[in-house]
Design a protein around this motif. Structure first.
Motif, short mmCIF file in Angstrom:
data_model
loop_
_atom_site.label_atom_id
_atom_site.label_comp_id
_atom_site.label_asym_id
_atom_site.label_seq_id
_atom_site.Cartn_x
_atom_site.Cartn_y
_atom_site.Cartn_z
N HIS A 24 0.84 -1.20 0.00
CA HIS A 24 0.00 0.00 0.00
C HIS A 24 0.88 1.25 0.00
O HIS A 24 2.02 1.24 0.48
N ASP A 25 0.34 2.33 -0.54
CA ASP A 25 1.02 3.63 -0.48
C ASP A 25 0.63 4.30 0.83
O ASP A 25 -0.54 4.67 1.02
N VAL A 26 1.59 4.48 1.72
CA VAL A 26 1.30 4.95 3.07
C VAL A 26 2.00 6.28 3.34
O VAL A 26 3.19 6.44 3.06
N SER A 27 1.24 7.22 3.89
CA SER A 27 1.79 8.47 4.41
C SER A 27 1.46 8.55 5.88
O SER A 27 0.37 8.14 6.30
N ILE A 28 2.38 9.06 6.68
CA ILE A 28 2.13 9.14 8.12
C ILE A 28 2.57 10.49 8.66
O ILE A 28 3.62 11.02 8.27
N ILE A 29 1.73 11.05 9.53
CA ILE A 29 1.96 12.38 10.10
C ILE A 29 2.17 12.26 11.60
O ILE A 29 1.48 11.50 12.28
N ASP A 30 3.11 13.04 12.12
CA ASP A 30 3.27 13.15 13.57
C ASP A 30 3.89 14.51 13.88
O ASP A 30 4.67 15.05 13.08
N THR A 31 3.56 15.06 15.05
CA THR A 31 4.12 16.35 15.44
C THR A 31 5.59 16.24 15.85
O THR A 31 6.32 17.22 15.82
N ASP A 32 6.00 15.04 16.24
CA ASP A 32 7.36 14.81 16.71
C ASP A 32 8.14 14.04 15.64
O ASP A 32 7.86 12.88 15.36
N GLN A 33 9.14 14.67 15.07
CA GLN A 33 9.93 14.03 14.03
C GLN A 33 10.62 12.77 14.53
O GLN A 33 10.82 11.81 13.77
N ASN A 34 10.97 12.75 15.82
CA ASN A 34 11.63 11.57 16.38
C ASN A 34 10.72 10.35 16.40
O ASN A 34 11.19 9.21 16.49
N ALA A 35 9.40 10.58 16.33
CA ALA A 35 8.45 9.46 16.36
C ALA A 35 8.63 8.55 15.15
O ALA A 35 8.31 7.35 15.21
N PHE A 36 9.16 9.08 14.08
CA PHE A 36 9.33 8.27 12.86
C PHE A 36 10.40 7.18 13.03
O PHE A 36 10.49 6.27 12.23
N HIS A 37 11.19 7.29 14.11
CA HIS A 37 12.15 6.23 14.41
C HIS A 37 11.44 4.93 14.80
O HIS A 37 12.05 3.86 14.80
N ASN A 38 10.14 5.05 15.15
CA ASN A 38 9.37 3.86 15.49
C ASN A 38 9.07 2.99 14.26
O ASN A 38 8.74 1.82 14.40
N LEU A 39 9.15 3.57 13.08
CA LEU A 39 8.86 2.83 11.86
C LEU A 39 9.94 1.79 11.59
O LEU A 39 11.11 1.97 11.95
N ASP A 40 9.55 0.70 10.95
CA ASP A 40 10.53 -0.33 10.59
C ASP A 40 11.53 0.22 9.58
O ASP A 40 11.24 1.17 8.83
N ASP A 41 12.70 -0.38 9.55
CA ASP A 41 13.76 0.09 8.67
C ASP A 41 13.38 0.03 7.19
O ASP A 41 13.90 0.80 6.38
N ASP A 42 12.48 -0.90 6.85
CA ASP A 42 12.12 -1.04 5.44
C ASP A 42 10.91 -0.19 5.05
O ASP A 42 10.39 -0.33 3.94
N PHE A 43 10.46 0.70 5.94
CA PHE A 43 9.32 1.57 5.60
C PHE A 43 9.71 2.50 4.45
O PHE A 43 10.72 3.20 4.51
N SER A 44 8.91 2.49 3.39
CA SER A 44 9.24 3.29 2.20
C SER A 44 8.19 4.35 1.91
O SER A 44 8.18 4.94 0.83
#
Length: 207
Positions: A24-44
């Motif tokens: 799937h084509d996924v976009s994700i929003i968060d107010t904290d840029q550090n939160a994106f570290h929670n994503l798996d390494d292969d998140f594209s």
């Protein structure tokens, strides 16, 4: 499908990673840029730093062309606002909001917003476990394991405070399981009316 997720916490990041992995084509929003570290390494997919109720942020995340919007932040009010904006302004076909307060779940469903309530799901899971197993069923919450058991009452209690019950030092009264199957949460300061057909639900933490 094009899927927009607001909230990159433990739940949002895992769902985003899983959906992205299956194509799937996924976009994700968060107010904290550090939160994106929670994503798996292969998140594209696409990551956007900003407030999920900001229409410009939503547009930059592709809401105008998305098929589903999932509002999974820690804030009930924000999740509902995200879904209202997605549904009413951007005509997103499907929206879903996570809400922690079970009292809000029924209210928001009247607005045509699909909701999922972790609190209710937890209660339902515990209730099923208590009914299906007789000896100390266990549930895992994040990294903590807890065990539940029920204690029968031997008489009616027209009015009693939960803290007056004598329980093991390592246990706490979690709730009351009534004879009709309803599970009620309790607090030590609560005064409750109990029938001898009811059962105390006790919980202890397992190290």
């Amino acid at each position: 499908m094009n899927i927009l997720i607001v909230g990159c916490g433990k739940v949002g990041s895992r769902i985003a990673s899983a959906l992205c992995r299956i194509g799937h084509d996924v976009s994700i929003i968060d107010t904290d840029q550090n939160a994106f570290h929670n994503l798996d390494d292969d998140f594209s997919g696409l990551t956007i730093t900003g407030l999920g109720i900001d229409q410009d942020i939503l547009k930059s995340a592709g809401i105008e062309g998305c098929d589903i919007t999932l509002a999974l932040s820690e804030n009930d009010n924000q999740n509902i606002m995200v879904c209202q904006i997605a549904k009413e302004i951007f005509q997103v076909p499907k929206v879903l909001a996570r809400v922690y307060d079970p009292r809000r779940e029924a209210v928001f469903s009247h607005f045509g917003i699909n909701t999922i309530c972790p609190t209710n799901l937890t209660v339902e899971s515990i209730h099923r476990v208590l009914e299906n197993r007789s000896e100390d069923p266990e549930l895992i919450f994040d990294s903590t394991t807890v065990a539940f058991r029920t204690e029968p009452l031997h008489r009616n209690y027209p009015k009693i405070k939960i803290k007056e019950f004598q329980v093991n030092p390592n246990e706490k009264v979690f709730g009351i399981l009534h004879s009709n199957g309803r599970l009620d949460f309790t607090d030590n300061s609560d005064s409750v009316t109990l029938k001898k057909s009811d059962r105390l639900v006790l919980v202890r933490k397992i190290d």
